[in-house]
Write a protein that holds these residues in place. Structure first.
Motif, PDB file in Angstrom:
ATOM      1  N   GLY A   1      -4.300  -4.227  -4.153  1.00 19.61           N
ATOM      2  CA  GLY A   1      -4.723  -3.796  -2.819  1.00 19.61           C
ATOM      3  C   GLY A   1      -6.115  -4.303  -2.488  1.00 19.61           C
ATOM      4  O   GLY A   1      -6.566  -5.320  -3.019  1.00 19.61           O
TER       5      GLY A   1
ATOM      6  N   LEU B   1      -0.909   7.018  -4.473  1.00 21.17           N
ATOM      7  CA  LEU B   1      -0.846   5.816  -3.635  1.00 21.17           C
ATOM      8  C   LEU B   1      -2.214   5.165  -3.541  1.00 21.17           C
ATOM      9  O   LEU B   1      -2.316   3.929  -3.497  1.00 21.17           O
TER      10      LEU B   1
ATOM     11  N   ASN C   1      -2.483   2.732  -6.156  1.00 26.29           N
ATOM     12  CA  ASN C   1      -1.718   1.516  -5.849  1.00 26.29           C
ATOM     13  C   ASN C   1      -2.492   0.580  -4.937  1.00 26.29           C
ATOM     14  O   ASN C   1      -2.343  -0.643  -5.001  1.00 26.29           O
ATOM     15  N   LEU C   2      -3.322   1.165  -4.046  1.00 28.98           N
ATOM     16  CA  LEU C   2      -4.060   0.376  -3.060  1.00 28.98           C
ATOM     17  C   LEU C   2      -5.358  -0.205  -3.596  1.00 28.98           C
ATOM     18  O   LEU C   2      -6.046  -0.945  -2.885  1.00 28.98           O
TER      19      LEU C   2
ATOM     20  N   GLU D   1      -8.059  -1.306   2.535  1.00 30.11           N
ATOM     21  CA  GLU D   1      -6.845  -0.486   2.532  1.00 30.11           C
ATOM     22  C   GLU D   1      -7.115   0.887   1.922  1.00 30.11           C
ATOM     23  O   GLU D   1      -6.575   1.901   2.395  1.00 30.11           O
TER      24      GLU D   1
ATOM     25  N   ARG E   1       3.727   1.296  -9.031  1.00 30.43           N
ATOM     26  CA  ARG E   1       2.528   0.642  -9.555  1.00 30.43           C
ATOM     27  C   ARG E   1       2.797   0.052 -10.942  1.00 30.43           C
ATOM     28  O   ARG E   1       2.542  -1.122 -11.190  1.00 30.43           O
TER      29      ARG E   1
ATOM     30  N   TRP F   1      -4.870  -3.206  -8.583  1.00 31.92           N
ATOM     31  CA  TRP F   1      -3.413  -3.158  -8.531  1.00 31.92           C
ATOM     32  C   TRP F   1      -2.861  -3.979  -7.368  1.00 31.92           C
ATOM     33  O   TRP F   1      -1.698  -3.828  -6.989  1.00 31.92           O
TER      34      TRP F   1
ATOM     35  N   LEU G   1       3.116  -3.133  -2.877  1.00 27.66           N
ATOM     36  CA  LEU G   1       2.490  -2.089  -2.069  1.00 27.66           C
ATOM     37  C   LEU G   1       3.454  -1.499  -1.047  1.00 27.66           C
ATOM     38  O   LEU G   1       3.402  -0.301  -0.766  1.00 27.66           O
ATOM     39  N   ASP G   2       4.313  -2.314  -0.482  1.00 29.07           N
ATOM     40  CA  ASP G   2       5.248  -1.802   0.520  1.00 29.07           C
ATOM     41  C   ASP G   2       6.174  -0.758  -0.094  1.00 29.07           C
ATOM     42  O   ASP G   2       6.453   0.281   0.527  1.00 29.07           O
TER      43      ASP G   2
ATOM     44  N   ARG H   1       4.189   2.424  -0.689  1.00 34.08           N
ATOM     45  CA  ARG H   1       3.997   3.162   0.574  1.00 34.08           C
ATOM     46  C   ARG H   1       5.286   3.875   0.989  1.00 34.08           C
ATOM     47  O   ARG H   1       5.239   5.013   1.457  1.00 34.08           O
TER      48      ARG H   1
END
Length: 319
Positions: A185, A175, A178-179, A189, A145, A183, A151-152, A155
């Motif tokens: 996402g 996470l 991050n979603l 999600e 992040r 950020w 995002l990949d 994850r």
């Protein structure tokens, strides 16, 4: 009970106040006793979430000097690199401050990214040495992040943490950040991931709190765009409150729940989400917390968040 408790006791926001069993670990970190620090981690249950213990060391001021010496002497220690990398992540966010990105000056950004890059090198070494080091993978979710790796990649790092930890609540919370739309996402999600965490979680675990986290982050996103009233209307919807309460019933309020590091964070977000929605089902979470509380998500909304927590814990009324 809660009113009397708040009347005489300061709020416990420090990790040691939440989890007294970690007090010895902090003392060992402060006294530069590496053998004792390492022994503490060896005694933690196999495949448990060790991220809170890692943060106890990482949040110890000045520990980076001691840990740098250990990394130089313990050439094959994944743990030492995990702890120093986590310490640099803490220092990065301290350098950045809590202001909006637009208000961070160039020198702050320089320190921020400098510390994060040092952390990434150390934590990459830690996971190369020990691919089962779930705590190191969890810290690397944060780095995905902060370093804007996408995002990949976030994850992927989460999946590595989850593969080697039976209850990866800390990695799930990271996470989820991050979603968030802020950020890169989306709210879809957010909720899809949170519901999947709950679906896959055994009864009594902490994973259900991620459902509350997702709704809180959704509400915070609305608050930034449309104001506090719109955010409260969202989280006050019956279907939203019911989903949050059902997640709590399956996890921290389930008869099989046994408190482990992270339970204060879980109850804190459940209490916030439900009381913000004006739901009386917030009561057992305030009762479980007593004088303990995590700043998140309270400080995201209230300037005097401790006073707000006391007030709402005492009166159990909507905002």
């Amino acid at each position: 009970m809660i009113m009397r408790l708040f009347g005489v006791s300061p709020l416990q926001t420090d990790l040691i106040g939440h989890y007294p069993d970690l007090a010895g670990l902090r003392r060992s970190a402060k006294s530069n006793a590496w053998s004792q620090v390492a022994a503490h981690f060896e005694q933690l249950p196999v495949r448990s979430d060790q991220s809170v213990a890692v943060r106890v060391v990482a949040e110890t001021p000045g520990s980076e000097r001691f840990l740098e010496q250990v990394v130089n002497s313990e050439r094959n220690s994944s743990l030492a690199r995990t702890l120093l990398g986590a310490r640099f992540i803490v220092m990065a966010w301290e350098a950045r401050g809590r202001t909006f990105a637009k208000d961070v000056d160039p020198s702050q950004w320089q320190f921020f990214f400098g510390y994060l890059e040092r952390a990434e090198r150390l934590l990459a070494e830690a996971t190369a040495m020990d691919p089962t080091n779930a705590a190191a993978w969890t810290e690397r979710v944060i780095l995905a992040r902060g370093l804007e790796l996408g995002l990949d990649e976030g994850r992927h790092r989460y999946e590595q943490a989850a593969e080697h930890c039976d209850a990866p609540y800390t990695a799930q919370r990271q996470l989820l950040q991050n979603l968030c739309p802020k950020w890169g996402g989306s709210v879809d999600e957010l909720h899809a991931f949170a519901r999947d965490c709950l679906k896959c979680a055994p009864p009594g675990s902490l994973a259900g709190a991620v459902v509350a986290n997702a709704h809180v982050e959704h509400a915070l996103d609305i608050m930034m765009a449309e104001g506090a009233l719109a955010a409260e209307e969202y989280i006050g919807q019956r279907e939203v409150r019911d989903e949050i309460a059902a997640a709590a019933a399956h996890t921290v309020l389930h008869p099989e729940h046994r408190p482990w590091h992270g339970w204060v964070s879980a109850h804190s977000v459940f209490a916030f989400a439900l009381v913000t929605g004006g739901d009386p089902r917030a009561v057992p979470h305030f009762e479980a917390l007593g004088s303990r509380v995590c700043p998140y998500p309270w400080e995201q909304v209230y300037r005097r968040w401790k006073a707000a927590f006391r007030r709402l814990g005492n009166h159990r009324r909507p905002l």
